[in-house]
Scaffold this motif. Structure first.
Motif, PDB file in Angstrom:
ATOM      1  N   GLY A 150       0.770  -1.565  -0.006  1.00 54.23           N
ATOM      2  CA  GLY A 150       0.058   0.075   0.264  1.00 54.23           C
ATOM      3  C   GLY A 150       0.624   1.090  -0.055  1.00 54.23           C
ATOM      4  N   SER A 151       0.323   2.289   0.696  1.00 54.65           N
ATOM      5  CA  SER A 151       1.359   3.348   0.168  1.00 54.65           C
ATOM      6  C   SER A 151       2.275   3.683   1.326  1.00 54.65           C
ATOM      7  CB  SER A 151      -0.025   4.990   0.162  1.00 54.65           C
ATOM      8  OG  SER A 151       0.952   5.862   0.063  1.00 54.65           O
ATOM      9  N   GLY A 152       3.672   4.052   0.690  1.00 55.97           N
ATOM     10  CA  GLY A 152       4.025   3.920   1.792  1.00 55.97           C
ATOM     11  C   GLY A 152       4.873   2.885   1.616  1.00 55.97           C
ATOM     12  N   GLU A 153       4.389   1.699   1.301  1.00 51.96           N
ATOM     13  CA  GLU A 153       5.432   0.277   2.064  1.00 51.96           C
ATOM     14  C   GLU A 153       5.928  -0.040   0.376  1.00 51.96           C
ATOM     15  OE1 GLU A 153       2.243  -1.617   4.893  1.00 51.96           O
ATOM     16  OE2 GLU A 153       1.395  -1.656   2.841  1.00 51.96           O
ATOM     17  N   ALA A 154       6.447  -1.235   0.439  1.00 45.68           N
ATOM     18  CA  ALA A 154       7.311  -1.158  -1.009  1.00 45.68           C
ATOM     19  C   ALA A 154       7.054  -3.225  -0.456  1.00 45.68           C
ATOM     20  CB  ALA A 154       9.067  -1.458  -0.628  1.00 45.68           C
ATOM     21  N   VAL A 155       7.063  -4.569  -1.299  1.00 43.90           N
ATOM     22  CA  VAL A 155       7.390  -5.388  -1.622  1.00 43.90           C
ATOM     23  C   VAL A 155       9.135  -5.813  -2.150  1.00 43.90           C
ATOM     24  CG1 VAL A 155       7.000  -7.498  -2.884  1.00 43.90           C
ATOM     25  CG2 VAL A 155       5.052  -5.606  -2.410  1.00 43.90           C
ATOM     26  N   VAL A 156       9.320  -6.213  -1.237  1.00 44.83           N
ATOM     27  CA  VAL A 156      10.923  -6.759  -1.758  1.00 44.83           C
ATOM     28  C   VAL A 156      11.129  -7.802  -1.990  1.00 44.83           C
ATOM     29  CG1 VAL A 156      13.026  -7.011  -0.051  1.00 44.83           C
ATOM     30  CG2 VAL A 156      11.707  -4.917   0.007  1.00 44.83           C
ATOM     31  N   ARG A 157      11.361  -8.194  -2.852  1.00 45.96           N
ATOM     32  CA  ARG A 157      12.255  -9.880  -3.424  1.00 45.96           C
ATOM     33  C   ARG A 157      13.167 -10.485  -2.199  1.00 45.96           C
ATOM     34  NH1 ARG A 157      12.998 -14.516  -4.524  1.00 45.96           N
ATOM     35  NH2 ARG A 157      12.643 -15.170  -5.613  1.00 45.96           N
ATOM     36  N   ILE A 158      13.129 -10.826  -1.466  1.00 46.29           N
ATOM     37  CA  ILE A 158      13.907 -11.290  -0.503  1.00 46.29           C
ATOM     38  C   ILE A 158      15.332 -11.704  -1.458  1.00 46.29           C
ATOM     39  CG2 ILE A 158      15.145 -12.880   1.259  1.00 46.29           C
ATOM     40  CD1 ILE A 158      13.576 -10.339   1.828  1.00 46.29           C
ATOM     41  N   ARG A 159      16.342 -12.230  -1.473  1.00 44.66           N
ATOM     42  CA  ARG A 159      17.607 -12.629  -1.471  1.00 44.66           C
ATOM     43  C   ARG A 159      18.378 -13.215  -1.088  1.00 44.66           C
ATOM     44  NH1 ARG A 159      18.691 -11.301  -6.920  1.00 44.66           N
ATOM     45  NH2 ARG A 159      20.319 -12.710  -6.589  1.00 44.66           N
ATOM     46  N   ARG A 160      18.757 -12.692   0.472  1.00 51.42           N
ATOM     47  CA  ARG A 160      19.745 -12.885   1.624  1.00 51.42           C
ATOM     48  C   ARG A 160      18.519 -13.548   3.004  1.00 51.42           C
ATOM     49  NH1 ARG A 160      21.835 -14.126  -2.331  1.00 51.42           N
ATOM     50  NH2 ARG A 160      23.879 -14.318  -3.405  1.00 51.42           N
ATOM     51  N   ILE A 161      19.251 -13.860   3.633  1.00 55.61           N
ATOM     52  CA  ILE A 161      19.024 -14.079   5.340  1.00 55.61           C
ATOM     53  C   ILE A 161      19.914 -14.644   6.397  1.00 55.61           C
ATOM     54  CG2 ILE A 161      16.631 -15.271   6.505  1.00 55.61           C
ATOM     55  CD1 ILE A 161      15.483 -16.270   3.646  1.00 55.61           C
ATOM     56  N   GLY A 162      20.382 -13.447   6.977  1.00 51.34           N
ATOM     57  CA  GLY A 162      21.081 -14.492   7.903  1.00 51.34           C
ATOM     58  C   GLY A 162      20.840 -15.307   8.565  1.00 51.34           C
ATOM     59  N   ILE A 163      20.960 -15.702   9.483  1.00 45.77           N
ATOM     60  CA  ILE A 163      21.050 -17.220  10.769  1.00 45.77           C
ATOM     61  C   ILE A 163      21.662 -16.923  11.641  1.00 45.77           C
ATOM     62  CG2 ILE A 163      20.359 -19.311  11.537  1.00 45.77           C
ATOM     63  CD1 ILE A 163      18.393 -18.888   9.023  1.00 45.77           C
ATOM     64  N   CYS A 164      20.698 -15.986  12.706  1.00 45.57           N
ATOM     65  CA  CYS A 164      20.776 -15.255  14.265  1.00 45.57           C
ATOM     66  C   CYS A 164      20.779 -16.256  14.864  1.00 45.57           C
ATOM     67  CB  CYS A 164      20.199 -14.402  14.121  1.00 45.57           C
ATOM     68  SG  CYS A 164      20.390 -13.204  15.591  1.00 45.57           S
ATOM     69  N   GLY A 165      21.458 -15.900  16.023  1.00 43.39           N
ATOM     70  CA  GLY A 165      21.055 -16.521  17.029  1.00 43.39           C
ATOM     71  C   GLY A 165      20.209 -16.995  17.763  1.00 43.39           C
ATOM     72  N   THR A 166      18.965 -15.484  17.426  1.00 46.52           N
ATOM     73  CA  THR A 166      18.170 -15.722  17.967  1.00 46.52           C
ATOM     74  C   THR A 166      16.526 -16.822  17.423  1.00 46.52           C
ATOM     75  OG1 THR A 166      17.948 -12.715  17.969  1.00 46.52           O
ATOM     76  CG2 THR A 166      15.830 -13.730  18.025  1.00 46.52           C
ATOM     77  N   ASP A 167      17.254 -16.637  16.410  1.00 53.55           N
ATOM     78  CA  ASP A 167      16.463 -17.498  14.677  1.00 53.55           C
ATOM     79  C   ASP A 167      16.879 -19.180  15.464  1.00 53.55           C
ATOM     80  OD1 ASP A 167      15.482 -15.829  13.259  1.00 53.55           O
ATOM     81  OD2 ASP A 167      17.675 -16.147  12.307  1.00 53.55           O
ATOM     82  N   LEU A 168      18.125 -19.462  15.994  1.00 53.06           N
ATOM     83  CA  LEU A 168      18.687 -20.601  17.263  1.00 53.06           C
ATOM     84  C   LEU A 168      17.774 -20.845  18.002  1.00 53.06           C
ATOM     85  CD1 LEU A 168      22.003 -20.937  15.982  1.00 53.06           C
ATOM     86  CD2 LEU A 168      20.113 -21.391  14.502  1.00 53.06           C
ATOM     87  N   HIS A 169      17.393 -19.819  18.726  1.00 50.54           N
ATOM     88  CA  HIS A 169      16.537 -19.938  20.111  1.00 50.54           C
ATOM     89  C   HIS A 169      15.584 -20.425  20.067  1.00 50.54           C
ATOM     90  CE1 HIS A 169      20.249 -17.588  22.382  1.00 50.54           C
ATOM     91  NE2 HIS A 169      21.118 -18.854  22.281  1.00 50.54           N
ATOM     92  N   ALA A 170      15.219 -19.528  19.187  1.00 51.14           N
ATOM     93  CA  ALA A 170      13.358 -19.459  19.020  1.00 51.14           C
ATOM     94  C   ALA A 170      12.754 -20.967  18.409  1.00 51.14           C
ATOM     95  CB  ALA A 170      13.157 -18.564  17.807  1.00 51.14           C
ATOM     96  N   TYR A 171      14.263 -21.351  17.628  1.00 51.49           N
ATOM     97  CA  TYR A 171      13.472 -22.672  17.579  1.00 51.49           C
ATOM     98  C   TYR A 171      13.652 -23.969  18.700  1.00 51.49           C
ATOM     99  CZ  TYR A 171      14.979 -27.607  14.588  1.00 51.49           C
ATOM    100  OH  TYR A 171      15.302 -28.400  14.729  1.00 51.49           O
ATOM    101  N   LYS A 172      14.296 -23.331  19.007  1.00 57.31           N
ATOM    102  CA  LYS A 172      14.953 -24.641  20.206  1.00 57.31           C
ATOM    103  C   LYS A 172      14.287 -24.082  21.956  1.00 57.31           C
ATOM    104  CE  LYS A 172      17.320 -27.402  20.666  1.00 57.31           C
ATOM    105  NZ  LYS A 172      16.253 -28.277  19.731  1.00 57.31           N
ATOM    106  N   GLY A 173      12.970 -23.014  22.070  1.00 58.58           N
ATOM    107  CA  GLY A 173      12.017 -22.840  22.477  1.00 58.58           C
ATOM    108  C   GLY A 173      12.876 -21.911  23.802  1.00 58.58           C
ATOM    109  N   ASN A 174      13.535 -21.504  23.420  1.00 56.25           N
ATOM    110  CA  ASN A 174      14.561 -20.393  24.753  1.00 56.25           C
ATOM    111  C   ASN A 174      14.271 -18.811  24.168  1.00 56.25           C
ATOM    112  OD1 ASN A 174      14.983 -22.902  25.988  1.00 56.25           O
ATOM    113  ND2 ASN A 174      16.914 -23.439  24.521  1.00 56.25           N
ATOM    114  N   GLN A 175      13.726 -18.374  23.012  1.00 57.32           N
ATOM    115  CA  GLN A 175      13.866 -17.094  22.994  1.00 57.32           C
ATOM    116  C   GLN A 175      12.613 -16.120  23.723  1.00 57.32           C
ATOM    117  OE1 GLN A 175      16.108 -15.166  21.006  1.00 57.32           O
ATOM    118  NE2 GLN A 175      14.614 -13.704  21.300  1.00 57.32           N
ATOM    119  N   PRO A 176      13.325 -15.296  24.652  1.00 58.77           N
ATOM    120  CA  PRO A 176      12.299 -14.317  25.310  1.00 58.77           C
ATOM    121  C   PRO A 176      11.336 -13.646  23.848  1.00 58.77           C
ATOM    122  CG  PRO A 176      14.454 -14.014  25.908  1.00 58.77           C
ATOM    123  CD  PRO A 176      14.487 -15.097  25.079  1.00 58.77           C
TER     124      PRO A 176
END
Length: 337
Positions: A23-49
């Protein structure tokens, strides 16, 4: 549109999602790279606040603008961008002071709201950083390195100070390289000797210490009995975070960069005797992204060595579990689309 959803701890599934429109003031971005972070790993293991399921992970992102809504004249379709994943309200007391990184209503992509582990994402245009002068890898790595830049800036670290960085993961490495940019002497501490060698060769750490019972004695020797001026704990480990009080100089500063889902305790008489300053450091601001970008442009950050593991989007789920193992040697894993 393909997307990867973390349905519950230890569960990642590939699903089909609706192709987004902006919509107005927004953009659609075609994702090309995704870094994997400790946040992702903790979320996967159920340990992320601050986390709930199901959730599309992914907040270290770069891509190309595929569509633009009205009011986006400063950007163009096809432009390479990095995404600032911190969605702030702009109205609360923190935002009014320019501290959008700790907004009272903070929504972080991939944590509080669905993130970028999908082929396309819609974001407000103010969350986009033009990155035509950066590679896709560099643009995706702005976010994790900016967390280190923010911690260093917040600490008040000065040229000539001694900084101890505990934890040689991707966030700790970012703290080290940005502390070096400030002209500080950097000491790295970790449990793994190979990680410490990387801290010296990649981040320019001048000295290293193996975490353990002898660490305090080694720090005394390295600092002439004074201990480091600023200590950054980037471990996200409660025991390490408590122990870090013992490593900070009189009149010094301790900064918690890592986050742990636990209580932290310390010995109050020692805290008062040293008149320590304790700080939390959360996320980053656009100023920190700019600082990292300048360091990259100056050739001070080697992204090719920082990224150690890769997977195509379709193979990410199979690779993810292996990245959790310390034996894998992962420093930073990146998903390519």
């Amino acid at each position: 549109m393909k997307q990867i959803v973390c349905n519950a701890p230890d569960s990642l599934v590939m699903t089909e999602g609706e192709t987004p429109t902006c919509g107005s003031g927004e953009a659609v971005v075609r994702i090309r790279r995704i870094g994997i972070c400790g946040t992702d790993l903790h979320a996967y293991k159920g340990n992320q606040p601050f986390f709930s399921y199901p959730r599309i992970l992914g907040h270290e992102l770069s891509g190309e603008i595929e569509a633009l809504g009205e009011g986006s004249q400063s950007l163009r379709v096809g432009q390479r961008v990095s995404i600032i994943p911190y969605l702030a309200c702009g109205q609360c007391v923190a935002c009014s002071k320019g501290k959008t990184n700790c907004c009272m209503s903070m929504q972080v992509l991939g944590v509080h709201v669905d993130g970028g582990m999908r082929e396309r994402i819609v974001v407000p245009v103010e969350q986009l950083l033009p990155a035509d002068d950066l590679s896709l890898d560099q643009a995706a790595m702005l976010e994790p390195l900016s967390i280190g830049a923010h911690a260093v800036r917040r600490s008040g670290l000065q040229a000539g100070d001694t900084a101890l960085v505990i934890g040689a993961g991707p966030i700790g490495l970012g703290v080290m390289v940005m502390a070096r940019q400030r002209g500080a002497r950097v000491i790295a501490m970790d449990l793994q000797a190979d990680r410490l060698r990387f801290c010296q060769s990649w981040a320019g750490a001048e000295a290293t210490v193996i975490a353990g019972s002898e660490a305090a004695d080694e720090l005394i020797e390295l600092t002439g009995g004074a201990y480091p001026d600023v200590v950054f704990d980037a471990t996200g480990h409660a025991g390490s975070m408590s122990k870090a009080f013992d490593y900070t100089s009189h009149g010094g500063t301790l900064v918690y960069v890592g986050l742990v889902k636990a209580d932290i305790s310390f010995h109050d008489p020692e805290f008062h005797k040293r008149e320590l300053t304790l700080m939390g450091s959360r996320n980053a601001t656009r100023e920190d992204f700019d600082a990292v970008r300048q360091a990259m442009a100056g050739g001070h950050i080697d992204i090719d060595r920082y990224i150690t593991h890769r997977a195509e989007f379709e193979q990410m789920i199979d690779a993810f579990e292996g990245w959790l193992s310390p034996e894998s040697g992962v420093i930073k894993a990146v998903v390519e689309l």
